[in-house]
Design a protein around this motif. Structure first.
Motif, PDB file in Angstrom:
ATOM      1  N   SER A  30     -11.042  17.406  25.270  1.00  0.00           N
ATOM      2  CA  SER A  30     -12.060  18.467  24.407  1.00  0.00           C
ATOM      3  C   SER A  30     -12.816  19.271  23.750  1.00  0.00           C
ATOM      4  O   SER A  30     -13.116  19.556  22.644  1.00  0.00           O
ATOM      5  CB  SER A  30     -13.513  16.282  23.776  1.00  0.00           C
ATOM      6  N   LYS A  31     -13.335  19.249  25.159  1.00  0.00           N
ATOM      7  CA  LYS A  31     -14.699  20.910  24.771  1.00  0.00           C
ATOM      8  C   LYS A  31     -13.032  21.361  23.918  1.00  0.00           C
ATOM      9  O   LYS A  31     -13.680  22.841  23.333  1.00  0.00           O
ATOM     10  CB  LYS A  31     -15.603  21.359  26.292  1.00  0.00           C
ATOM     11  N   GLY A  32     -12.648  21.727  24.877  1.00  0.00           N
ATOM     12  CA  GLY A  32     -10.927  22.894  23.395  1.00  0.00           C
ATOM     13  C   GLY A  32     -11.135  22.598  22.451  1.00  0.00           C
ATOM     14  O   GLY A  32     -10.728  23.158  21.666  1.00  0.00           O
ATOM     15  N   LEU A  33     -10.926  21.543  21.994  1.00  0.00           N
ATOM     16  CA  LEU A  33     -10.218  20.703  20.501  1.00  0.00           C
ATOM     17  C   LEU A  33     -11.649  21.333  19.839  1.00  0.00           C
ATOM     18  O   LEU A  33     -11.709  21.374  18.459  1.00  0.00           O
ATOM     19  CB  LEU A  33     -10.718  19.438  21.083  1.00  0.00           C
ATOM     20  N   ASP A  34     -13.489  21.566  20.201  1.00  0.00           N
ATOM     21  CA  ASP A  34     -14.332  21.913  19.461  1.00  0.00           C
ATOM     22  C   ASP A  34     -14.122  23.286  19.019  1.00  0.00           C
ATOM     23  O   ASP A  34     -13.835  23.172  17.824  1.00  0.00           O
ATOM     24  CB  ASP A  34     -15.356  21.203  20.627  1.00  0.00           C
ATOM     25  N   LEU A  35     -13.323  24.090  20.249  1.00  0.00           N
ATOM     26  CA  LEU A  35     -13.158  25.504  19.867  1.00  0.00           C
ATOM     27  C   LEU A  35     -12.483  25.399  19.092  1.00  0.00           C
ATOM     28  O   LEU A  35     -12.622  26.482  17.412  1.00  0.00           O
ATOM     29  CB  LEU A  35     -12.802  25.810  21.000  1.00  0.00           C
ATOM     30  N   VAL A  36     -11.214  24.904  19.080  1.00  0.00           N
ATOM     31  CA  VAL A  36     -10.132  25.001  17.974  1.00  0.00           C
ATOM     32  C   VAL A  36     -10.664  24.702  16.339  1.00  0.00           C
ATOM     33  O   VAL A  36     -10.223  25.120  16.154  1.00  0.00           O
ATOM     34  CB  VAL A  36      -9.390  24.105  18.332  1.00  0.00           C
ATOM     35  N   LYS A  37     -11.253  23.576  16.738  1.00  0.00           N
ATOM     36  CA  LYS A  37     -11.728  23.108  15.197  1.00  0.00           C
ATOM     37  C   LYS A  37     -13.164  24.643  14.578  1.00  0.00           C
ATOM     38  O   LYS A  37     -12.435  24.320  13.282  1.00  0.00           O
ATOM     39  CB  LYS A  37     -12.655  21.502  15.925  1.00  0.00           C
ATOM     40  N   PHE A  79     -19.334  18.413   6.752  1.00  0.00           N
ATOM     41  CA  PHE A  79     -18.940  17.713   8.133  1.00  0.00           C
ATOM     42  C   PHE A  79     -17.820  17.281   7.703  1.00  0.00           C
ATOM     43  O   PHE A  79     -16.609  16.752   7.060  1.00  0.00           O
ATOM     44  CB  PHE A  79     -19.523  15.505   7.132  1.00  0.00           C
ATOM     45  N   SER A  80     -17.317  17.353   9.092  1.00  0.00           N
ATOM     46  CA  SER A  80     -15.538  17.753   9.576  1.00  0.00           C
ATOM     47  C   SER A  80     -15.387  16.824  11.164  1.00  0.00           C
ATOM     48  O   SER A  80     -16.414  17.370  11.961  1.00  0.00           O
ATOM     49  CB  SER A  80     -15.383  19.564   9.547  1.00  0.00           C
ATOM     50  N   ASP A  81     -14.457  16.666  11.845  1.00  0.00           N
ATOM     51  CA  ASP A  81     -14.389  16.311  12.660  1.00  0.00           C
ATOM     52  C   ASP A  81     -12.492  16.810  12.979  1.00  0.00           C
ATOM     53  O   ASP A  81     -11.534  16.409  12.608  1.00  0.00           O
ATOM     54  CB  ASP A  81     -14.500  14.904  12.929  1.00  0.00           C
ATOM     55  N   LEU A  82     -12.452  16.763  14.226  1.00  0.00           N
ATOM     56  CA  LEU A  82     -11.484  16.979  15.444  1.00  0.00           C
ATOM     57  C   LEU A  82     -10.841  16.022  16.373  1.00  0.00           C
ATOM     58  O   LEU A  82     -12.186  16.654  17.641  1.00  0.00           O
ATOM     59  CB  LEU A  82     -10.563  19.044  15.261  1.00  0.00           C
ATOM     60  N   HIS A  83     -10.119  15.561  16.052  1.00  0.00           N
ATOM     61  CA  HIS A  83      -9.707  14.109  18.129  1.00  0.00           C
ATOM     62  C   HIS A  83      -8.571  13.993  18.275  1.00  0.00           C
ATOM     63  O   HIS A  83      -7.650  14.131  17.226  1.00  0.00           O
ATOM     64  CB  HIS A  83     -11.072  12.845  17.877  1.00  0.00           C
ATOM     65  N   PHE A  84      -8.411  13.990  19.471  1.00  0.00           N
ATOM     66  CA  PHE A  84      -7.089  13.326  20.251  1.00  0.00           C
ATOM     67  C   PHE A  84      -7.104  11.651  19.544  1.00  0.00           C
ATOM     68  O   PHE A  84      -7.848  11.044  19.722  1.00  0.00           O
ATOM     69  CB  PHE A  84      -7.278  13.310  21.694  1.00  0.00           C
ATOM     70  N   ARG A  85      -5.722  11.703  19.218  1.00  0.00           N
ATOM     71  CA  ARG A  85      -5.264  10.446  18.727  1.00  0.00           C
ATOM     72  C   ARG A  85      -4.637   9.773  19.843  1.00  0.00           C
ATOM     73  O   ARG A  85      -3.629  10.655  19.984  1.00  0.00           O
ATOM     74  CB  ARG A  85      -5.064   9.794  17.572  1.00  0.00           C
ATOM     75  N   PRO A  86      -4.372   9.140  20.625  1.00  0.00           N
ATOM     76  CA  PRO A  86      -3.486   8.880  21.327  1.00  0.00           C
ATOM     77  C   PRO A  86      -2.582   7.928  19.943  1.00  0.00           C
ATOM     78  O   PRO A  86      -2.193   7.450  19.855  1.00  0.00           O
ATOM     79  CB  PRO A  86      -3.976   7.471  22.539  1.00  0.00           C
ATOM     80  N   GLN A  87      -1.055   8.074  20.693  1.00  0.00           N
ATOM     81  CA  GLN A  87      -0.147   8.712  21.722  1.00  0.00           C
ATOM     82  C   GLN A  87       0.424  10.404  21.880  1.00  0.00           C
ATOM     83  O   GLN A  87       0.003  10.895  22.617  1.00  0.00           O
ATOM     84  CB  GLN A  87       0.553   7.917  22.347  1.00  0.00           C
TER      85      GLN A  87
END
Length: 499
Positions: A30-37, A79-87
């Motif tokens: 998730s920390k890496g995804l924050d940078l990508v965001k 306000f933006s958000d990038l997050h993982f969503r299984p699967q």
């Protein structure tokens, strides 16, 4: 009944056979995804700024309007958000955004004609996108599908001039149309950005490339990405191959890397299979050998060798006694890598042939001895290149003919070890200095790397940074536009408003 029981017993074995263990595994947290965001948000802003909105024209009673040359002036995406969503998904949401616009107006109300520009703003913009990640036919990660929903809560325009009150009264028709057209352009723009432009960035991830003139590496995905709420895991084949036999692969019996950490932005794991396949490929290429002859043999070693084999040399004809020495060192089997929590080592078996080479005559072999060495390996990252630095730790030589000769060779142990350290090891480390690229997109590099050894594999935890922006890389690899046939010229309209 017996057949059913047998099938139940075989299912675990069948499942293990179908699940090939990866030689290389990458986890993005998730920390890496924050940078990508952060970088991705800049890219999205640039894409939305280039939205093309069709001209809008219409008539309401005696009110005629034509809106054209719509241009996005500014975006506010607080306000933006990038997050993982299984699967297999990434979800990207933008809430309560605003878009400032300017467009050209042509208005006719009864006998009053007006032309100019209008500033407008769309507020309460909501954008919700979901990107599905998968493995394509070449084994590369791709955005295989994308869903998008966009809405605009409010839109208003500022009018000026003599007919301002009339415009404000009749602006509902314009604002409603502009709000609809703008909302209809957001998702097509983002779909193109994801399915075309971002996929062109993923095309820069190496899949099957040549490392040098002897070997190559296969980084194709073994299966679709696995996404949890906090991580994205990618299983790569991670195998080297000899370029002379590219379809021949080493069977993987190594331990499967297991990544449990989530503290860093990214983790890369390599099993013993990864390194073994590299050494096996070089062995197949026949480059794990070196020959020293004449002046290339260190003088002190030459004196010691002639003294050691004095009896044999003394029995030779005079024309051979003073002939130059030749040392041929060749690995006799593919080296093996062993990774333990205490460190990484490489075991090498080789043989050393010592001969005299009189000019114009066949070589005269003095001795053929076996060698067993153990090298310590330091694995580290430099940018995106995985490098290995080797150091000679243990060394043993013995005769393949007799135990008595092995005893006689004991005096050569230290000088030959010194020869390896001073002559051979620098050559080997020069070959490994270039390293091999880890499968990351262009423009993305590692920082603050930490290597951790485990039983059968090692992991490299690191943070990420963008050495190039997404826009810079995408523009470099942007697909060339296809030429479309020119439309026939339109008939001129008698109405200057072209309504």
């Amino acid at each position: 009944m017996a057949a059913s029981s047998l099938l139940l017993l075989l299912l675990p074995w069948l499942g293990a056979a179908l699940h090939s263990p990866p030689g290389c595994k990458i986890r993005i947290t998730s920390k890496g995804l924050d940078l990508v965001k952060q970088e991705g948000l800049r890219f999205v802003e640039q894409e939305l700024e280039n939205i093309t909105v069709s001209d809008l024209h219409g008539k309401e009673g005696q009110f005629h309007y034509n809106i054209s040359q719509v241009k996005v002036l500014d975006l506010q995406l607080p306000f933006s958000d990038l997050h993982f969503r299984p699967q297999q998904h990434l979800a990207f949401n933008i809430n309560n955004a605003s878009i400032s616009l300017r467009f050209r107006r042509q208005l006719l109300y009864w006998f009053f004609y007006d032309i100019g520009s209008i500033n407008a703003s769309a507020d309460g913009v909501q954008i919700h996108t979901v990107l599905q990640l998968s493995k394509d036919e070449s084994g590369r990660i791709k955005i295989s599908n994308m869903s998008c929903n966009a809405s605009i809560a409010r839109m208003h325009a500022g009018f000026s001039g003599t007919l301002r009150k009339v415009y404000e009264f009749l602006s509902t028709f314009i604002i409603t149309g502009m709000r609809y057209l703008l909302s209809q352009q957001i998702c097509p723009s983002l779909n193109h950005a994801g399915l075309v432009l971002l996929n062109s960035l993923l095309d820069t991830v190496p899949v099957r490339n040549y490392v040098d003139e002897h070997i190559g590496i296969d980084y194709s995905l073994l299966r679709d990405p696995v996404v949890s709420t906090d991580t994205l895991d990618l299983d790569f084949k991670g195998v080297f191959f000899y370029r002379g036999k590219e379809d021949q692969e080493l069977e993987n019996h190594a331990v499967e890397p297991v990544i449990k950490e989530t503290e860093r932005m990214v983790y890369v794991a390599f099993s013993e299979y990864f390194f073994d396949s590299a050494m096996r490929s070089y062995f197949q290429a026949g480059v794990l050998a070196i020959q020293l002859e004449g002046e290339k043999v260190p003088k002190d070693l030459e004196v010691l060798l002639r003294a050691t084999f004095f009896g044999t040399i003394f029995m030779l004809s005079p024309g051979v006694v003073d002939a130059p020495l030749r040392l041929v060192l060749q690995v006799s089997a593919p080296p093996r890598c062993v990774i333990k929590p205490s460190g990484t080592s490489v075991s090498v078996s080789a043989f050393l042939n010592i001969s005299l080479v009189p000019p114009g005559r066949p070589p005269v072999q003095l001795s053929s001895m076996a060698m067993e060495t153990k090298l310590s390996a330091k694995v580290f990252l430099h940018g995106k290149a995985l490098r290995v630095l080797l150091d000679l730790r243990r060394f043993r030589i013995y005769s393949k003919q007799s135990a008595l000769e092995s005893l006689a060779l004991f005096s050569l142990q230290a000088p030959l070890k010194t020869l390896l350290q001073l002559t051979i090891m620098p050559i080997i480390n020069e070959r490994t200095k270039k390293g091999v690229q880890i499968p990351l997109p262009e423009g993305m590099d590692f920082t603050r790397e930490v290597v951790t050894n485990h039983a059968g594999f090692l992991t490299v935890g690191a943070d990420l940074h963008f050495s190039k922006g997404l826009r810079e890389v995408i523009e470099k690899y942007r697909p060339a536009p296809t030429a479309a046939p020119s439309p026939p010229p339109e008939e001129p309209s008698p109405d200057p408003l072209q309504l």
